[in-house]
Write a protein that holds these residues in place. Structure first.
Motif, PDB file in Angstrom:
ATOM      1  N   SER A 114       0.698  -1.223   0.090  1.00  0.00           N
ATOM      2  CA  SER A 114       0.080   0.057   0.157  1.00  0.00           C
ATOM      3  C   SER A 114       0.855   1.138   0.006  1.00  0.00           C
ATOM      4  O   SER A 114       1.798   1.329   0.444  1.00  0.00           O
ATOM      5  N   PRO A 115       0.361   2.333  -0.747  1.00  0.00           N
ATOM      6  CA  PRO A 115      -0.747   2.351  -1.442  1.00  0.00           C
ATOM      7  C   PRO A 115      -0.309   1.741  -2.754  1.00  0.00           C
ATOM      8  O   PRO A 115       0.367   1.234  -3.179  1.00  0.00           O
TER       9      PRO A 115
ATOM     10  N   ASN B  25      -1.339   3.176  -5.564  1.00  0.00           N
ATOM     11  CA  ASN B  25      -0.801   4.245  -6.678  1.00  0.00           C
ATOM     12  C   ASN B  25      -0.500   5.440  -5.710  1.00  0.00           C
ATOM     13  O   ASN B  25      -1.028   5.581  -4.693  1.00  0.00           O
ATOM     14  N   LYS B  26       0.503   6.095  -5.955  1.00  0.00           N
ATOM     15  CA  LYS B  26       1.045   7.230  -5.225  1.00  0.00           C
ATOM     16  C   LYS B  26       1.348   8.432  -6.137  1.00  0.00           C
ATOM     17  O   LYS B  26       2.164   7.912  -6.938  1.00  0.00           O
TER      18      LYS B  26
ATOM     19  N   THR C  68       2.843  12.001  -6.198  1.00  0.00           N
ATOM     20  CA  THR C  68       3.417  13.104  -5.405  1.00  0.00           C
ATOM     21  C   THR C  68       4.108  14.101  -5.953  1.00  0.00           C
ATOM     22  O   THR C  68       4.623  13.957  -7.309  1.00  0.00           O
TER      23      THR C  68
ATOM     24  N   VAL D 157       8.165  10.143   0.574  1.00  0.00           N
ATOM     25  CA  VAL D 157       7.092   9.047   0.326  1.00  0.00           C
ATOM     26  C   VAL D 157       7.277   7.704   1.181  1.00  0.00           C
ATOM     27  O   VAL D 157       8.707   7.595   1.307  1.00  0.00           O
TER      28      VAL D 157
ATOM     29  N   LEU E  93       6.357   3.993   1.269  1.00  0.00           N
ATOM     30  CA  LEU E  93       5.481   2.578   0.753  1.00  0.00           C
ATOM     31  C   LEU E  93       5.733   1.595   1.668  1.00  0.00           C
ATOM     32  O   LEU E  93       6.479   1.159   2.324  1.00  0.00           O
TER      33      LEU E  93
ATOM     34  N   SER F 242       9.953   7.756 -10.416  1.00  0.00           N
ATOM     35  CA  SER F 242       8.779   7.354 -10.923  1.00  0.00           C
ATOM     36  C   SER F 242       8.896   5.831 -11.375  1.00  0.00           C
ATOM     37  O   SER F 242       9.892   5.679 -12.499  1.00  0.00           O
TER      38      SER F 242
ATOM     39  N   THR G 198       3.502  -0.762  -5.858  1.00  0.00           N
ATOM     40  CA  THR G 198       2.950   0.779  -5.855  1.00  0.00           C
ATOM     41  C   THR G 198       3.306   1.336  -6.874  1.00  0.00           C
ATOM     42  O   THR G 198       4.699   1.400  -7.231  1.00  0.00           O
TER      43      THR G 198
ATOM     44  N   LEU H  31       4.305   4.722  -8.225  1.00  0.00           N
ATOM     45  CA  LEU H  31       4.873   5.960  -8.053  1.00  0.00           C
ATOM     46  C   LEU H  31       4.825   7.023  -8.863  1.00  0.00           C
ATOM     47  O   LEU H  31       5.935   6.719 -10.018  1.00  0.00           O
TER      48      LEU H  31
END
Lengths: 106, 115
Positions: B7-8, B10-11, B13, B19, B21, B87, B110, B112
């Protein structure tokens, strides 16, 4: 030079074709060789593994290792559209190839 | 039983933000791995935890990346001062035995995105 080299493709074949996926590696100490399959937007799943040299067959899938050439292969017979995925070779647990994206067209 | 969860899913930012994860491994699995997968690329090893041993951090790309694991349970991967090149999809995996052959069970990842 990367420890594990794999042609990323993409590879597109018609349904029923025989598919050959390959990896080369540089570290002669590797003994275990794995193939993972990854569907789009999913985590990889172990498909097959082999130890040392030789062949291993599981249904339509055959994994082959040639340690003298540091070359491993995965063959898929009678390929199906459901085989469309990215196939990653892996060695010593954490060394993955770049993955080959395969599309099998109906 | 339950698989590896992350989780999450999708993130999104902004560049420069931190961040976190999260990864929940399969219960009883002693080994836990983090990987990064850029679009269309293979898995890039980041870090490996095995029981109470010191983690193998050899894959962390910079000191902006860090990870922790509490015992043999949850792990958190932290990226500080995120950059656009961060990313990617971050995948977590766990396995029962830390041997050369050890089937890794992966979470869904996740995704990102750093704007």
């Amino acid at each position: 030079q990367k420890e594990v080299e794999q042609d990323p493709g993409p590879l597109s074949v018609p349904e029923g074709a025989i598919v050959s996926l390959n990896c080369t590696y540089s570290n002669s100490a590797f003994q275990y060789f794995m193939w993972y399959r990854q569907y789009s937007r999913k985590g990889p799943e172990l498909l097959m593994y082999t130890y040392s040299s030789g062949n291993k067959e599981d249904g339509r899938f055959t994994a082959q290792v040639d340690k003298s050439s540091k070359y491993i292969s995965l063959f898929i017979r009678d390929s199906q559209p459901s085989d469309s995925a990215t196939y990653l070779c892996a060695m010593r647990g954490m060394r993955f190839g770049a993955g080959t994206r395969l599309t099998v067209k109906p | 039983g339950a698989g590896v969860s992350q989780s999450p899913s999708n993130k999104v930012t902004e560049k420069g933000k931190d961040v976190e994860l999260r990864c929940d491994p399969i219960s009883g699995h002693t080994a836990l791995y983090w990987y990064r997968q850029r679009l269309g690329q293979g898995l890039e090893f980041l870090i490996y935890f095995q029981g109470n041993s010191a983690p193998d951090k050899s894959g962390l790309p910079s000191d902006r990346f860090s990870a922790e694991r509490t015992g043999e349970s949850v792990s958190t991967l932290t990226i500080q001062r995120t950059q656009q090149e961060d990313s990617a999809v971050y995948l977590c995996a766990s396995s029962q035995l830390p041997s050369s052959y050890n089937e890794q069970f992966f979470g869904p990842g996740t995704r990102l995105t750093v704007l």
